[in-house]
Design a protein around this motif. Sequence first.
Motif, short mmCIF file in Angstrom:
data_model
loop_
_atom_site.label_atom_id
_atom_site.label_comp_id
_atom_site.label_asym_id
_atom_site.label_seq_id
_atom_site.Cartn_x
_atom_site.Cartn_y
_atom_site.Cartn_z
N VAL A 150 0.84 -1.20 0.00
CA VAL A 150 0.00 0.00 0.00
C VAL A 150 0.87 1.24 0.00
N HIS A 151 1.93 1.22 0.81
CA HIS A 151 2.81 2.37 0.89
C HIS A 151 3.67 2.53 -0.35
N SER A 152 4.04 1.42 -0.97
CA SER A 152 4.90 1.51 -2.14
C SER A 152 4.12 1.93 -3.38
N ALA A 153 2.79 1.94 -3.32
CA ALA A 153 2.01 2.37 -4.48
C ALA A 153 2.05 3.88 -4.65
N ARG A 154 2.37 4.61 -3.57
CA ARG A 154 2.47 6.06 -3.68
C ARG A 154 3.74 6.44 -4.40
N PRO A 155 3.70 7.51 -5.16
CA PRO A 155 4.94 7.95 -5.80
C PRO A 155 5.89 8.51 -4.75
N VAL A 156 7.13 8.21 -4.91
CA VAL A 156 8.14 8.65 -3.96
C VAL A 156 8.63 10.03 -4.42
N VAL A 157 8.42 11.03 -3.57
CA VAL A 157 8.87 12.37 -3.86
C VAL A 157 9.94 12.74 -2.84
N LYS A 158 11.11 12.97 -3.33
CA LYS A 158 12.19 13.35 -2.43
C LYS A 158 12.19 14.85 -2.28
N ARG A 159 12.63 15.30 -1.14
CA ARG A 159 12.65 16.73 -0.86
C ARG A 159 13.90 17.36 -1.45
N ARG A 160 13.80 17.76 -2.70
CA ARG A 160 14.92 18.41 -3.36
C ARG A 160 14.75 19.91 -3.37
N PHE A 161 13.64 20.38 -2.90
CA PHE A 161 13.36 21.81 -2.92
C PHE A 161 14.39 22.61 -2.13
N PRO A 162 14.76 22.21 -0.90
CA PRO A 162 15.79 22.98 -0.19
C PRO A 162 17.14 22.95 -0.89
N LEU A 163 17.46 21.86 -1.57
CA LEU A 163 18.72 21.79 -2.29
C LEU A 163 18.75 22.77 -3.45
N VAL A 164 17.63 22.95 -4.12
CA VAL A 164 17.57 23.90 -5.22
C VAL A 164 17.78 25.31 -4.70
N TRP A 165 17.11 25.65 -3.60
CA TRP A 165 17.28 26.98 -3.05
C TRP A 165 18.68 27.17 -2.51
N GLY A 166 19.27 26.12 -2.02
CA GLY A 166 20.63 26.23 -1.51
C GLY A 166 21.63 26.63 -2.59
N ALA A 167 21.38 26.25 -3.82
CA ALA A 167 22.25 26.66 -4.92
C ALA A 167 21.79 27.96 -5.55
N ALA A 168 20.48 28.24 -5.52
CA ALA A 168 19.96 29.43 -6.19
C ALA A 168 20.21 30.71 -5.40
N LEU A 169 20.20 30.65 -4.10
CA LEU A 169 20.36 31.86 -3.30
C LEU A 169 21.73 32.52 -3.48
N PRO A 170 22.83 31.78 -3.43
CA PRO A 170 24.11 32.46 -3.69
C PRO A 170 24.22 33.02 -5.10
N LEU A 171 23.64 32.33 -6.06
CA LEU A 171 23.68 32.85 -7.43
C LEU A 171 22.86 34.13 -7.55
N ALA A 172 21.71 34.18 -6.91
CA ALA A 172 20.89 35.39 -6.94
C ALA A 172 21.58 36.53 -6.21
N ALA A 173 22.26 36.23 -5.11
CA ALA A 173 22.97 37.27 -4.38
C ALA A 173 24.11 37.83 -5.21
N SER A 174 24.84 36.97 -5.92
CA SER A 174 25.93 37.49 -6.74
C SER A 174 25.39 38.30 -7.91
N LEU A 175 24.24 37.93 -8.46
CA LEU A 175 23.63 38.72 -9.52
C LEU A 175 23.21 40.09 -9.00
N ALA A 176 22.60 40.11 -7.83
CA ALA A 176 22.17 41.40 -7.26
C ALA A 176 23.38 42.28 -6.95
N LEU A 177 24.46 41.70 -6.46
CA LEU A 177 25.66 42.47 -6.18
C LEU A 177 26.26 43.02 -7.47
N GLY A 178 26.26 42.22 -8.52
CA GLY A 178 26.77 42.69 -9.80
C GLY A 178 25.95 43.82 -10.37
#
Length: 151
Positions: A77-105
């Motif tokens: 029953v549990h394996s029938a659900r799609p497995v969604v990993k929490r990659r959202f914080p990892l994306v923001w972890g890479a996007a925030l420094p890039l956005a900060a460097s763009l704003a500084l530039g």
Amino acid sequence: MDFILKQRLQSVLASYGANPSNWPSSERAELLPHLESLSTELTDARRIDRLLDLSRPPAIPVEAVNRVMASISKTQVHSARPVVKRRFPLVWGAALPLAASLALGIYLGAMGPFDGLLPEALTGGLASGDDDDSDISGVTEATDYSGDQLS
């Protein structure tokens, strides 16, 4: 009997026992004529076969079977659900420094030249404010060596 044939016969005896009807059919025809040459291994295989014939498979309690089946049905029953990993914080972890460097530039580009903000030890006197029109890049000197003036 050669060494490789002897090893194969020993491994078949250890895996399938002394009864040739239990052997794989591909091995049976080739190894059966050489069976009597390994008398000690054949005797050991017959003893093990007798011990295995005397043994019975263990009785499994019905409750244990029900518990296993219930845990299998729960995992299905549990394996029938799609497995969604929490990659959202990892994306923001890479996007925030890039956005900060763009704003500084953008900020530094909008301010104009920022050599005046840097210490003179880094700029080497370039930001001292002298207004002569000296070319610090050397582009004008490069045009002096054009093809017309070379000999």
